[in-house]
Write a protein that holds these residues in place. Sequence first.
Motif, short mmCIF file in Angstrom:
data_model
loop_
_atom_site.label_atom_id
_atom_site.label_comp_id
_atom_site.label_asym_id
_atom_site.label_seq_id
_atom_site.Cartn_x
_atom_site.Cartn_y
_atom_site.Cartn_z
N VAL A 124 -6.14 9.53 2.05
CA VAL A 124 -4.78 8.62 2.94
C VAL A 124 -3.68 8.37 1.26
O VAL A 124 -4.60 7.02 0.17
N ALA A 125 -3.16 8.26 1.32
CA ALA A 125 -2.11 7.75 0.39
C ALA A 125 -0.99 6.61 0.47
O ALA A 125 -0.63 6.11 -0.41
N GLY A 126 -0.87 6.09 2.04
CA GLY A 126 -0.36 5.25 2.66
C GLY A 126 0.29 5.45 4.02
O GLY A 126 -0.35 6.26 4.23
N VAL A 127 1.19 4.29 4.49
CA VAL A 127 0.87 3.84 5.50
C VAL A 127 1.96 3.53 6.08
O VAL A 127 2.31 2.53 5.37
N ALA A 128 2.48 3.26 7.58
CA ALA A 128 3.89 2.77 7.80
C ALA A 128 2.65 1.85 8.56
O ALA A 128 1.75 1.68 9.43
N ASP A 129 3.53 0.88 9.04
CA ASP A 129 3.87 -0.35 10.11
C ASP A 129 1.66 -0.68 9.16
O ASP A 129 0.81 -1.59 10.02
N ALA A 130 2.17 -1.21 8.19
CA ALA A 130 0.46 -1.57 7.91
C ALA A 130 0.57 -3.51 8.25
O ALA A 130 -0.36 -3.72 8.63
N LYS A 131 1.50 -3.65 9.02
CA LYS A 131 1.26 -5.35 9.57
C LYS A 131 0.04 -4.90 10.71
O LYS A 131 -0.25 -5.77 10.76
N TYR A 132 0.46 -4.05 11.00
CA TYR A 132 -0.35 -3.78 12.47
C TYR A 132 -2.04 -3.07 11.97
O TYR A 132 -2.70 -2.89 13.03
N MET A 133 -2.23 -2.90 10.84
CA MET A 133 -3.17 -2.15 9.96
C MET A 133 -4.73 -3.29 10.39
O MET A 133 -4.34 -3.85 9.16
N LYS A 134 -6.14 -2.95 10.67
CA LYS A 134 -6.78 -3.82 10.79
C LYS A 134 -7.80 -3.35 10.12
O LYS A 134 -9.35 -3.68 10.17
#
Length: 387
Positions: A124-134
């Motif tokens: 995995v190189a990146g994510v969207a909606d990082a604020k919801y990632m726990k």
Amino acid sequence: MPFLLTAVLMSCTSRPPAGQDEGTAVSFKYARLIHVTERDGCRLVTVDNPWKAGKVLHRYLLVADDAAMPRHTGQEGETIAREGGATAAREEGVTVVRVPLRRSVVFTSVHTALIGELGAEGQVAGVADAKYMKVPYVSEGLASGRLTDCGDGMSPLVEKIIDAEADALLLSPFENSGGYGRLEEVDIPLIECAEYMEQSPLARAEWIRFYGMLYGQEAHADSLFHVVDSCYAALCRQAGEASGQPSVLMDKQTGSVWYVPGGRSTIGHMLQDAHCRYPWAHDDHSGSLALPFESVLEQAGEADVWLLRYDAAQPLSMAQLLSEQPGYGQLRPVRRREVYACNVATSMFYEETPFRPDLLLRDFISILHPDTTNTTPLRYYHKVREK
């Protein structure tokens, strides 16, 4: 390019000359929206459109990263898959995906959690909606700069995705969404994660096997799903042997509306498997039902147990619950203090349960049938205290 891609598809899927292998269908035990055929070292994956019967949502051609394109394509076909695969594929209704993915960008927390469970977090190189990632590896990766924050999932930063050298984007499709905007203009495969539209917990969970194909973890994924399947079946047998069939009320009022799981939703299905009585078990909705408080009180006010979910930094108390809606005091499970709550903010409920429904079913059975043997400590739901 369209001609060359057609050659690829013919090599993998069309009827070959007499005496040649027609390809092998990968058998799915529960999933109904996904179909996979293997031939000539590639896999054709077809995802049915959940909202339009008989229509296809997306088709993918999975080709090993270190393998040549299937026969009849030549060097130019190899160039399509490596350099122009997504664009050329869209013209033919199929997306070429080189596997295993090595630099994917993931838009949902549930899929980042599964990828970690498969041991592929380094892909995995990146994510969207990082604020919801726990998910821990995501938080750590964002903090160290290893992972790229690609912005809001509804309006992602395309430049960040390109800078991350993404080889695929994993996102959830929605009915009448209008497409993916600028993401469709970028030559990066879009993997539409439609498993949440399956109509049973195990059908949804079986998509683990597809993600195993994407990340080169087929054996791990198959093994994990076998555990889920066997554990879920054992729990169903355990619940069926329990004495009594308690009634259950789900969730709580939000604003002026009380949303309860439809009878054909995954939660509704699991409540039936937990051998309990659910007032909306015969409803045919696969999503939630929006009901007024009075309707819920009339149909489920005398339930034996109340299971609810909430989102807060601190544990929910009975006093707080009653302050939100004094009418809750009319509910039998409140009077009997048989109220159990799951804090989705501090638990991994949304991250784990879609692909591990056995873990949630175990909680349901432990609460609804406390006299059953082999019950384990609750994982998601906990009894609501007075203060």
